[in-house]
Design a protein around this motif. Structure first.
Motif, PDB file in Angstrom:
ATOM      1  N   ILE A   4       6.472  11.258   6.070  1.00  0.00           N
ATOM      2  CA  ILE A   4       5.713  10.045   5.776  1.00  0.00           C
ATOM      3  C   ILE A   4       6.180   8.903   6.684  1.00  0.00           C
ATOM      4  O   ILE A   4       7.386   8.653   6.813  1.00  0.00           O
ATOM      5  N   VAL A   5       5.211   8.243   7.268  1.00  0.00           N
ATOM      6  CA  VAL A   5       5.515   7.151   8.198  1.00  0.00           C
ATOM      7  C   VAL A   5       4.912   5.853   7.653  1.00  0.00           C
ATOM      8  O   VAL A   5       3.719   5.796   7.342  1.00  0.00           O
ATOM      9  N   LEU A  37       0.819  -1.204   0.000  1.00  0.00           N
ATOM     10  CA  LEU A  37       0.000   0.000   0.000  1.00  0.00           C
ATOM     11  C   LEU A  37       0.863   1.269   0.000  1.00  0.00           C
ATOM     12  O   LEU A  37       0.583   2.225  -0.721  1.00  0.00           O
ATOM     13  N   ILE A  38       1.913   1.241   0.775  1.00  0.00           N
ATOM     14  CA  ILE A  38       2.782   2.425   0.890  1.00  0.00           C
ATOM     15  C   ILE A  38       3.382   2.800  -0.475  1.00  0.00           C
ATOM     16  O   ILE A  38       3.527   3.968  -0.803  1.00  0.00           O
ATOM     17  N   ARG A  39       3.677   1.797  -1.290  1.00  0.00           N
ATOM     18  CA  ARG A  39       4.259   2.044  -2.612  1.00  0.00           C
ATOM     19  C   ARG A  39       3.291   2.848  -3.483  1.00  0.00           C
ATOM     20  O   ARG A  39       3.683   3.777  -4.174  1.00  0.00           O
ATOM     21  N   ASP A  40       2.011   2.490  -3.427  1.00  0.00           N
ATOM     22  CA  ASP A  40       1.026   3.184  -4.260  1.00  0.00           C
ATOM     23  C   ASP A  40       0.667   4.550  -3.689  1.00  0.00           C
ATOM     24  O   ASP A  40       0.547   5.526  -4.422  1.00  0.00           O
ATOM     25  N   ILE A  41       0.504   4.609  -2.370  1.00  0.00           N
ATOM     26  CA  ILE A  41       0.051   5.862  -1.775  1.00  0.00           C
ATOM     27  C   ILE A  41       1.169   6.903  -1.754  1.00  0.00           C
ATOM     28  O   ILE A  41       0.925   8.097  -1.913  1.00  0.00           O
ATOM     29  N   ARG A  42       2.399   6.454  -1.626  1.00  0.00           N
ATOM     30  CA  ARG A  42       3.530   7.388  -1.547  1.00  0.00           C
ATOM     31  C   ARG A  42       3.522   8.384  -2.705  1.00  0.00           C
ATOM     32  O   ARG A  42       3.851   9.552  -2.540  1.00  0.00           O
ATOM     33  N   ARG A  43       3.124   7.880  -3.870  1.00  0.00           N
ATOM     34  CA  ARG A  43       3.192   8.715  -5.081  1.00  0.00           C
ATOM     35  C   ARG A  43       2.321   9.944  -5.011  1.00  0.00           C
ATOM     36  O   ARG A  43       2.595  10.949  -5.671  1.00  0.00           O
ATOM     37  N   ILE A  44       1.221   9.880  -4.258  1.00  0.00           N
ATOM     38  CA  ILE A  44       0.331  11.030  -4.232  1.00  0.00           C
ATOM     39  C   ILE A  44       0.584  11.945  -3.024  1.00  0.00           C
ATOM     40  O   ILE A  44      -0.075  12.964  -2.869  1.00  0.00           O
ATOM     41  N   GLN A 104      10.085   8.909   5.926  1.00  0.00           N
ATOM     42  CA  GLN A 104      10.926   9.513   6.960  1.00  0.00           C
ATOM     43  C   GLN A 104      10.953   8.659   8.233  1.00  0.00           C
ATOM     44  O   GLN A 104      11.840   8.815   9.063  1.00  0.00           O
ATOM     45  N   ALA A 105       9.948   7.798   8.366  1.00  0.00           N
ATOM     46  CA  ALA A 105       9.929   6.976   9.579  1.00  0.00           C
ATOM     47  C   ALA A 105       9.187   5.673   9.356  1.00  0.00           C
ATOM     48  O   ALA A 105       8.375   5.552   8.441  1.00  0.00           O
ATOM     49  N   MET A 106       9.500   4.717  10.222  1.00  0.00           N
ATOM     50  CA  MET A 106       8.756   3.449  10.261  1.00  0.00           C
ATOM     51  C   MET A 106       8.233   3.300  11.683  1.00  0.00           C
ATOM     52  O   MET A 106       8.929   3.621  12.651  1.00  0.00           O
ATOM     53  N   LEU A 107       6.998   2.842  11.788  1.00  0.00           N
ATOM     54  CA  LEU A 107       6.376   2.637  13.093  1.00  0.00           C
ATOM     55  C   LEU A 107       6.315   1.143  13.351  1.00  0.00           C
ATOM     56  O   LEU A 107       5.640   0.404  12.622  1.00  0.00           O
TER      57      LEU A 107
END
Ligand SMILES: O=P(O)(O)OC[C@@H](O)[C@@H](O)c1c[nH]c2ccccc12
Length: 490
Positions: A213-214, A199-206, A234-237
């Motif tokens: 971004i976490v 999901l992060i790969r797709d959402i990151r683009r927008i 910038q971070a991982m939770l």
């Protein structure tokens, strides 16, 4: 449904707390607190992946995670091991959290502390501040636009920051529109508990570049964090994998090291399922397909879907296996064609290997890898004009045609480029010379094609050997003292 249940329970608890301690009083307590810690500073520098480490005894999806967890001792270990923020669950029924944990942890560490809870009412924001929180979680899925804005405003008025959590493109748009500065993409669906690590790969683009971004949830392995280096977060939770770890400092070191210091590997010019299988099993980070017709590695776009469908490792990945991202390589193709092919086969990145200008790169609707070659020192200036508008630069050997020639370039110039930008090094790399290349150039990633071929055809053994060699040389590098930044940071 879980999310409804938890929100209902939260409402019931909240009604009682409001009776026990009216809003005016909790407000006063919030305002009496010393100023919150600077959360944004904790995410500097922005080109690193920082760790938000979570104190989480249990979760509704996994049950009791760490029955004997000592919240304060754990938080201190997190901080000493390099966590930038501590997240503390305060929800009592499903996560076995507690406000006392938050306050005790706040007093025991010097990094910012996040209240992790299901916040639906301004009362909880004041509460968070009164308990010592510097940051709160706001979950888009349980808030409408007005609530989101109102709660963000309350947080801001108390000089706290909010982590605004999203789980879809639509929620991401809402978070952006509400002015969220820190946006978390949760891989876990809070209603079904299903995980979607992509999901992060797709959402990151927008998501705009100026936000923090976490990446949230399900982060366990080296491969899990190595991919985060591609999504510029910038971070991982991280919660579960930390609280269940037998050796938290080592685990944190591993997470930070692999998110920040690994070398990404792109295997380029693939056209057969067997080689895709090998590349995936060996841990390749990106797979490249050549859409430049004159190349002997050319593959028709439709054919890419077929070979991916025929790859067992791609269609049925092992448990915990992280699939690589797909890169389409073009040479002086027109932008509409490129964008159409990207959509058709779901490419994640576009590599431009011809004379494309910076303006042209901006017409591409995917992150762009621009290939450039360096002949002399002055060429470094040319890189600068592409740096800010492309995703990554690829430094290839200067040749009359377009790359893939098997010759190495000037690694000294490449080293200078790597100091300025995140670069992929290409040109004549092989399992034999790649350790030296990494050592001399320190690139963000590597791109290999002819070096993993035998008689112009991909060679599974060479693919596996190349990737193994890269991972091996990383291990060697990490033992060198100058690479031990993480542990000496604090
Ligand atoms: O334990 P994990 O898989 O590392 O995940 C941590 C964190 O992302 C997760 O606890 C979380 C993310 N969003 C939430 C919202 C509410 C409660 C919990 C969460």
């Amino acid at each position: 449904m879980f999310l409804d249940r938890i929100v209902n329970q939260t409402r019931i608890d909240l009604a009682q707390r409001k009776i026990d301690l009216p809003l005016e009083q909790i407000k006063r307590q919030a305002l009496e607190q010393p100023s919150p810690r600077d959360v944004l500073e904790a995410f500097d520098p922005r080109d690193r992946v920082h760790l938000i480490a979570e104190v989480k005894r249990a979760s509704p999806s996994k049950g009791l995670l760490a029955p004997d967890l000592d919240p304060v001792a754990t938080a201190k270990i997190y901080e000493q091991s390099g966590a930038s923020v501590i997240s503390v669950l305060t929800e009592p029924h499903f996560f076995l959290g507690s406000p006392e944990y938050l306050t005790a942890i706040k007093n025991a560490v010097s990094v910012p502390v996040l209240r992790k809870d299901f916040i639906i009412d301004e009362y909880q924001v004041y509460e968070a501040r009164a308990w010592g929180a510097d940051m709160i979680l706001l979950i888009c899925a349980i808030l409408d636009d007005q609530q989101l804005r109102d709660l963000l405003n309350v947080a801001t008025s108390l000089r706290m920051r909010a982590l605004v959590e999203v789980h879809s493109q639509d929620e991401a748009q809402r978070a952006i529109a509400a002015g969220a500065v820190i946006i978390g993409v949760n891989s876990r669906n809070l209603t079904t508990f299903e995980m979607n690590p992509y999901l992060i790969r797709d959402i990151r683009r927008i998501l705009p570049e100026d936000r923090v971004i976490v990446a949230e949830s399900g982060i366990h392995s080296e491969a899990d964090v190595r991919r985060l280096a591609r999504y510029d977060v910038q971070a991982m939770l991280v919660g579960e994998s930390l609280v269940v770890s037998k050796n938290i400092p080592d685990h944190i070191q591993m997470l930070l090291r692999h998110a920040n210091h690994t070398t990404q590997v792109k295997i380029c010019g693939l056209s057969e399922p067997e080689h895709i299988d090998t590349a995936i099993e060996a841990g390749a980070d990106m797979l490249g397909f050549i859409f430049h017709k004159p190349s002997h590695r050319y593959i028709q776009p439709e054919r890419v879907l077929e070979v991916l469908a025929a790859s067992q490792s791609y269609t049925q990945p092992r448990q915990g296996q992280v699939l690589p991202d797909l890169v389409g390589v073009f040479v002086n193709e027109d932008a509409d064609t490129i964008n159409a092919i990207a959509d058709q086969i779901g490419l994640h990145y576009i590599q431009l290997h011809g004379d494309e200008t910076p303006e042209f790169c901006q017409q591409i609707n995917r992150p762009v890898i621009k290939a450039l070659s360096l002949r002399q020192l002055e060429d470094l200036e040319r890189l600068a004009s592409y740096r800010d508008i492309t995703w990554r630069l690829l430094i290839d050997t200067p040749t009359p045609d377009w790359g893939g020639t098997g010759r190495t370039g000037d690694w000294e110039l490449a080293r200078l480029a790597a100091q300025q930008s995140k670069i992929l090094l290409a040109g004549g790399l092989t399992a034999e010379n790649v350790a030296t290349a990494i050592d001399q150039v320190q690139p963000w990633g590597l791109d290999v094609s002819s070096g993993v071929e035998t008689e112009r055809r991909k060679d599974s053994q060479k693919i596996a050997a190349f990737i193994a060699q890269v991972r091996q040389s990383e291990k060697g590098q990490q033992e060198a003292p100058e690479r031990q930044e993480e542990s000496s940071l604090r």
